[in-house]
Design a protein around this motif. Structure first.
Motif, PDB file in Angstrom:
ATOM      1  N   ASP A   1      14.487  14.027  -6.764  1.00 42.47           N
ATOM      2  CA  ASP A   1      14.818  15.023  -5.280  1.00 42.47           C
ATOM      3  C   ASP A   1      16.644  14.661  -5.082  1.00 42.47           C
TER       4      ASP A   1
ATOM      5  N   TYR B   1      16.237  28.628 -10.712  1.00 39.69           N
ATOM      6  CA  TYR B   1      15.194  27.829 -11.596  1.00 39.69           C
ATOM      7  C   TYR B   1      14.826  27.288 -10.771  1.00 39.69           C
ATOM      8  N   THR B   2      12.987  26.862 -10.737  1.00 34.61           N
ATOM      9  CA  THR B   2      13.041  25.743  -9.161  1.00 34.61           C
ATOM     10  C   THR B   2      11.903  25.117 -10.234  1.00 34.61           C
ATOM     11  N   VAL B   3      12.370  23.777 -10.173  1.00 32.84           N
ATOM     12  CA  VAL B   3      11.841  22.533 -10.874  1.00 32.84           C
ATOM     13  C   VAL B   3      10.183  22.198  -9.621  1.00 32.84           C
ATOM     14  N   GLU B   4       9.297  22.453  -9.542  1.00 35.85           N
ATOM     15  CA  GLU B   4       8.189  21.722  -9.143  1.00 35.85           C
ATOM     16  C   GLU B   4       8.119  20.725  -9.258  1.00 35.85           C
ATOM     17  N   ARG B   5       8.467  19.335  -9.943  1.00 35.84           N
ATOM     18  CA  ARG B   5       8.429  18.793  -9.576  1.00 35.84           C
ATOM     19  C   ARG B   5       9.231  17.663  -9.221  1.00 35.84           C
ATOM     20  N   ARG B   6       9.921  16.752  -8.189  1.00 29.49           N
ATOM     21  CA  ARG B   6      11.109  16.309  -7.694  1.00 29.49           C
ATOM     22  C   ARG B   6      10.566  15.095  -7.728  1.00 29.49           C
TER      23      ARG B   6
ATOM     24  N   TYR C   1      17.963  30.974 -13.838  1.00 31.00           N
ATOM     25  CA  TYR C   1      17.260  31.566 -14.686  1.00 31.00           C
ATOM     26  C   TYR C   1      17.374  32.771 -15.281  1.00 31.00           C
TER      27      TYR C   1
ATOM     28  N   TYR D   1      20.036  20.886  -7.998  1.00 29.37           N
ATOM     29  CA  TYR D   1      18.992  22.010  -8.614  1.00 29.37           C
ATOM     30  C   TYR D   1      19.393  23.314  -8.085  1.00 29.37           C
TER      31      TYR D   1
END
Ligand SMILES: Cc1cc2nc3c(=O)[nH]c(=O)nc-3n(C[C@H](O)[C@H](O)[C@H](O)COP(=O)(O)O)c2cc1C
Length: 184
Positions: free
Chosen positions: A163, A179-184, A172, A167
């Motif tokens: 986290d 670009y979004t990273v959901e699982r940090r 994207y 990012y």
């Protein structure tokens, strides 16, 4: 999480080492990881000089200005060189091999640190490359990229939390879209 991502979080540059030799079977695995590296057109322009001789290790700090005093305490140092006549992208090829050695070292519980030689100056105001060529009798036609210092760590560094990654570096489809990273 993959075992590799876990390892990547834990690998940190180590600049303090225990006075303890690296077992030959571990050192050999590190060298095998370098020889497994991908390279452009599979030309494998890299070669590796393994240094364990204390008299030579003691001369490594002066490869840079200001001197990298901690370098003399490494158990081993791998000098990454390349035959530049083989391929124009030898820098990339050497970099990949070098970082694979760092990852293999981390996986074996060893510490490592990259020491830049290319485009750097030595303590005696020659280039770091010339200093190393002179010290290790590296022939003309070879470039020296970096030293990978190795040894059992005498310092602890925190793994990098996912986290905490930047990012913002991710785009994207378009530079202006994130670009979004959901699982940090
Ligand atoms: C191309 C490159 C050159 C580097 N040069 C040096 C160096 O000359 N001396 C040094 O102590 N560390 C050097 N490092 C290590 C970086 O300082 C280190 O990777 C960075 O600070 C991030 O810390 P970490 O490796 O603990 O994640 C280098 C790393 C890379 C990839």
């Amino acid at each position: 999480m993959s075992a590799l991502l876990d390892l990547l979080q834990k690998r940190r540059s180590i600049r303090r080492y225990q006075d303890k030799a690296i077992e030959p079977e571990l050192l050999q695995q590190i060298l095998q990881s370098a020889l497994l590296a991908p390279s452009s057109k599979s030309t494998r322009p890299w070669e590796f000089i393994i240094i364990e001789d204390k008299a030579i290790l003691n001369q490594l700090p002066a490869c840079r200005k200001p001197a990298m005093t901690w370098l003399k305490d490494t158990a081993a140092a791998i000098v990454v060189i390349a035959d530049e006549s083989k391929i124009d992208v030898w820098v990339e090829d050497c970099s990949i091999a070098a970082v694979l050695m760092q990852l293999e070292a981390a996986d074996l519980g060893l510490g490592s640190c990259w020491v830049q030689l290319r485009n750097r100056q030595a303590f005696d105001d020659t280039s770091s490359e010339d200093y190393m060529k002179n010290l290790l009798h590296i022939p003309d036609g070879y470039k020296t990229e970096a030293i990978i210092a190795l040894g059992y760590p005498a310092e602890e560094k925190k793994a990098v939390a996912l986290d905490k990654l930047n990012y913002d570096k991710l785009h994207y489809n378009d530079f202006n879209k994130s670009y979004t990273v959901e699982r940090r």
